[in-house]
Design a protein around this motif. Structure first.
Motif, PDB file in Angstrom:
ATOM      1  N   LYS A  51       1.076  -0.655   0.025  1.00  0.00           N
ATOM      2  CA  LYS A  51       0.217   0.003  -0.014  1.00  0.00           C
ATOM      3  C   LYS A  51       1.030   1.426   0.452  1.00  0.00           C
ATOM      4  O   LYS A  51       0.460   1.944  -0.787  1.00  0.00           O
ATOM      5  CB  LYS A  51      -0.638   0.078   1.353  1.00  0.00           C
ATOM      6  N   GLU A  52       1.592   1.072   0.796  1.00  0.00           N
ATOM      7  CA  GLU A  52       2.771   2.212   0.692  1.00  0.00           C
ATOM      8  C   GLU A  52       3.352   3.048  -0.797  1.00  0.00           C
ATOM      9  O   GLU A  52       3.688   3.760  -1.129  1.00  0.00           O
ATOM     10  CB  GLU A  52       3.950   1.970   1.857  1.00  0.00           C
ATOM     11  N   ALA A  53       4.285   1.447  -1.282  1.00  0.00           N
ATOM     12  CA  ALA A  53       4.831   1.801  -2.461  1.00  0.00           C
ATOM     13  C   ALA A  53       3.771   2.398  -3.624  1.00  0.00           C
ATOM     14  O   ALA A  53       4.040   3.891  -4.190  1.00  0.00           O
ATOM     15  CB  ALA A  53       5.314   0.344  -2.692  1.00  0.00           C
ATOM     16  N   VAL A  54       2.565   1.712  -3.646  1.00  0.00           N
ATOM     17  CA  VAL A  54       1.537   2.154  -4.264  1.00  0.00           C
ATOM     18  C   VAL A  54       1.115   3.702  -3.774  1.00  0.00           C
ATOM     19  O   VAL A  54       0.930   4.714  -5.218  1.00  0.00           O
ATOM     20  CB  VAL A  54      -0.107   1.851  -4.530  1.00  0.00           C
ATOM     21  N   GLU A  55       1.128   4.384  -2.740  1.00  0.00           N
ATOM     22  CA  GLU A  55       0.690   5.391  -2.445  1.00  0.00           C
ATOM     23  C   GLU A  55       2.259   6.456  -2.745  1.00  0.00           C
ATOM     24  O   GLU A  55       1.450   7.701  -3.527  1.00  0.00           O
ATOM     25  CB  GLU A  55       0.745   5.158  -0.712  1.00  0.00           C
ATOM     26  N   ILE A  56       3.095   6.354  -2.663  1.00  0.00           N
ATOM     27  CA  ILE A  56       4.359   7.258  -3.322  1.00  0.00           C
ATOM     28  C   ILE A  56       3.971   6.968  -5.034  1.00  0.00           C
ATOM     29  O   ILE A  56       4.261   8.444  -5.406  1.00  0.00           O
ATOM     30  CB  ILE A  56       5.442   6.269  -2.439  1.00  0.00           C
ATOM     31  N   ARG A  57       3.987   6.195  -5.886  1.00  0.00           N
ATOM     32  CA  ARG A  57       3.670   6.451  -6.952  1.00  0.00           C
ATOM     33  C   ARG A  57       2.696   6.972  -7.707  1.00  0.00           C
ATOM     34  O   ARG A  57       2.574   7.985  -8.164  1.00  0.00           O
ATOM     35  CB  ARG A  57       3.550   5.116  -7.374  1.00  0.00           C
ATOM     36  N   VAL A  58       1.416   7.035  -7.141  1.00  0.00           N
ATOM     37  CA  VAL A  58       0.030   7.850  -7.161  1.00  0.00           C
ATOM     38  C   VAL A  58       0.823   8.848  -6.515  1.00  0.00           C
ATOM     39  O   VAL A  58       0.348   9.712  -7.900  1.00  0.00           O
ATOM     40  CB  VAL A  58      -0.529   7.154  -6.623  1.00  0.00           C
ATOM     41  N   ASN A  59       1.289   9.472  -5.437  1.00  0.00           N
ATOM     42  CA  ASN A  59       1.868  10.200  -5.224  1.00  0.00           C
ATOM     43  C   ASN A  59       2.414  11.525  -6.338  1.00  0.00           C
ATOM     44  O   ASN A  59       2.527  12.522  -7.208  1.00  0.00           O
ATOM     45  CB  ASN A  59       2.070  10.671  -3.847  1.00  0.00           C
ATOM     46  N   GLU A  60       3.399  10.639  -6.644  1.00  0.00           N
ATOM     47  CA  GLU A  60       4.105  11.423  -8.061  1.00  0.00           C
ATOM     48  C   GLU A  60       3.630  10.997  -9.264  1.00  0.00           C
ATOM     49  O   GLU A  60       4.096  12.749 -10.025  1.00  0.00           O
ATOM     50  CB  GLU A  60       5.402  10.056  -8.454  1.00  0.00           C
ATOM     51  N   MET A  61       2.487  10.560  -9.629  1.00  0.00           N
ATOM     52  CA  MET A  61       1.837  10.388 -11.031  1.00  0.00           C
ATOM     53  C   MET A  61       1.118  11.956 -10.249  1.00  0.00           C
ATOM     54  O   MET A  61       0.625  12.638 -11.694  1.00  0.00           O
ATOM     55  CB  MET A  61       0.610   9.692 -10.925  1.00  0.00           C
ATOM     56  N   SER A  62       0.642  12.679  -9.695  1.00  0.00           N
ATOM     57  CA  SER A  62      -0.449  13.199  -9.260  1.00  0.00           C
ATOM     58  C   SER A  62       0.398  14.477  -9.408  1.00  0.00           C
ATOM     59  O   SER A  62      -0.023  15.420 -10.078  1.00  0.00           O
ATOM     60  CB  SER A  62      -1.202  13.209  -7.640  1.00  0.00           C
ATOM     61  N   GLU A  63       1.577  14.961  -9.478  1.00  0.00           N
ATOM     62  CA  GLU A  63       2.844  16.488  -8.731  1.00  0.00           C
ATOM     63  C   GLU A  63       3.471  16.488 -10.039  1.00  0.00           C
ATOM     64  O   GLU A  63       2.875  17.233 -10.382  1.00  0.00           O
ATOM     65  CB  GLU A  63       3.409  15.228  -7.872  1.00  0.00           C
ATOM     66  N   LYS A  64       3.204  14.932 -11.077  1.00  0.00           N
ATOM     67  CA  LYS A  64       3.397  14.947 -12.698  1.00  0.00           C
ATOM     68  C   LYS A  64       2.205  15.270 -13.049  1.00  0.00           C
ATOM     69  O   LYS A  64       2.847  16.179 -14.505  1.00  0.00           O
ATOM     70  CB  LYS A  64       4.082  14.456 -13.098  1.00  0.00           C
ATOM     71  N   LEU A  65       1.703  15.106 -13.312  1.00  0.00           N
ATOM     72  CA  LEU A  65       0.217  14.911 -14.175  1.00  0.00           C
ATOM     73  C   LEU A  65      -1.337  14.947 -13.928  1.00  0.00           C
ATOM     74  O   LEU A  65      -1.913  15.752 -14.336  1.00  0.00           O
ATOM     75  CB  LEU A  65       0.435  13.793 -15.072  1.00  0.00           C
ATOM     76  N   LEU A  66      -1.585  14.381 -12.734  1.00  0.00           N
ATOM     77  CA  LEU A  66      -2.822  14.247 -12.511  1.00  0.00           C
ATOM     78  C   LEU A  66      -3.452  15.807 -12.149  1.00  0.00           C
ATOM     79  O   LEU A  66      -4.360  15.875 -11.876  1.00  0.00           O
ATOM     80  CB  LEU A  66      -3.888  13.448 -11.616  1.00  0.00           C
ATOM     81  N   ALA A  67      -2.531  16.453 -11.608  1.00  0.00           N
ATOM     82  CA  ALA A  67      -3.058  17.795 -10.640  1.00  0.00           C
ATOM     83  C   ALA A  67      -2.003  18.329 -11.074  1.00  0.00           C
ATOM     84  O   ALA A  67      -0.696  18.364 -11.146  1.00  0.00           O
ATOM     85  CB  ALA A  67      -2.820  17.617  -8.871  1.00  0.00           C
ATOM     86  N   ASN A  68      -2.567  19.779 -11.282  1.00  0.00           N
ATOM     87  CA  ASN A  68      -1.811  20.961 -11.434  1.00  0.00           C
ATOM     88  C   ASN A  68      -1.766  22.276 -10.610  1.00  0.00           C
ATOM     89  O   ASN A  68      -3.038  22.664  -9.720  1.00  0.00           O
ATOM     90  CB  ASN A  68      -2.821  22.495 -12.325  1.00  0.00           C
ATOM     91  N   THR A  69      -0.501  21.750  -9.208  1.00  0.00           N
ATOM     92  CA  THR A  69       0.313  22.177  -8.106  1.00  0.00           C
ATOM     93  C   THR A  69       0.187  23.396  -7.636  1.00  0.00           C
ATOM     94  O   THR A  69       0.243  23.922  -6.950  1.00  0.00           O
ATOM     95  CB  THR A  69       0.738  20.851  -7.204  1.00  0.00           C
ATOM     96  N   VAL A  70      -0.012  24.352  -8.965  1.00  0.00           N
ATOM     97  CA  VAL A  70       0.225  26.052  -8.854  1.00  0.00           C
ATOM     98  C   VAL A  70      -1.632  25.740  -8.376  1.00  0.00           C
ATOM     99  O   VAL A  70      -1.686  26.857  -7.167  1.00  0.00           O
ATOM    100  CB  VAL A  70       0.056  26.370 -10.636  1.00  0.00           C
ATOM    101  N   VAL A  71      -2.619  25.318  -8.731  1.00  0.00           N
ATOM    102  CA  VAL A  71      -3.630  25.948  -8.124  1.00  0.00           C
ATOM    103  C   VAL A  71      -4.421  24.786  -7.399  1.00  0.00           C
ATOM    104  O   VAL A  71      -5.744  25.163  -7.215  1.00  0.00           O
ATOM    105  CB  VAL A  71      -4.777  26.459  -9.397  1.00  0.00           C
TER     106      VAL A  71
END
Lengths: 79, 79
Positions: A51-71
């Motif tokens: 679960k931890e490994a998946v969480e880290i990867r999905v956080n990474e995906m979110s930062e890189k692609l899924l979310a626009n962390t500026v807004v």
């Protein structure tokens, strides 16, 4: 594993879509509604050892692609 | 009270946006991902006497306006 990413606009960022939904609800007679904010949620099936490994990867995906962390802020949930 | 509505495409309904996200993730090297589905979530502030009353009203709003029940399912959470 199933993962979910919840993406919402940061507070303070204008949300015209939310505003439009709020106005539409008021037009329909739902006057008790305010502060409407529209966000996204993304469901993914992710292979991973823990679960931890998946969480880290999905956080990474979110930062890189899924979310626009500026807004946008995001939150990851792994089941 | 704070209410959240989670809206997702019914299973069986094609999700081109999800497919696009999946392809983009694969291009970035996240090969462990599949079954990506993109949904919406809507946060609202709702005045009401009780949690149950608010839940009923927000369910009504979802059916009438927020979700397209032909192709979408929704879930209401009231805090």
């Amino acid at each position: 594993m199933k993962a979910k990413v919840f993406i919402r606009l940061k507070s303070g960022v204008l949300d015209p879509q939310g505003k439009a939904v709020e106005e539409a609800l008021k037009t329909l007679g739902y006057d008790e509604v305010k502060g409407v904010r529209v966000g996204k949620f993304i469901e993914l099936e992710v292979d991973g050892d823990s679960k931890e490994a998946v969480e880290i990867r999905v956080n990474e995906m979110s930062e890189k692609l899924l979310a626009n962390t500026v807004v946008e802020d995001f939150k990851v949930e792994v089941e």
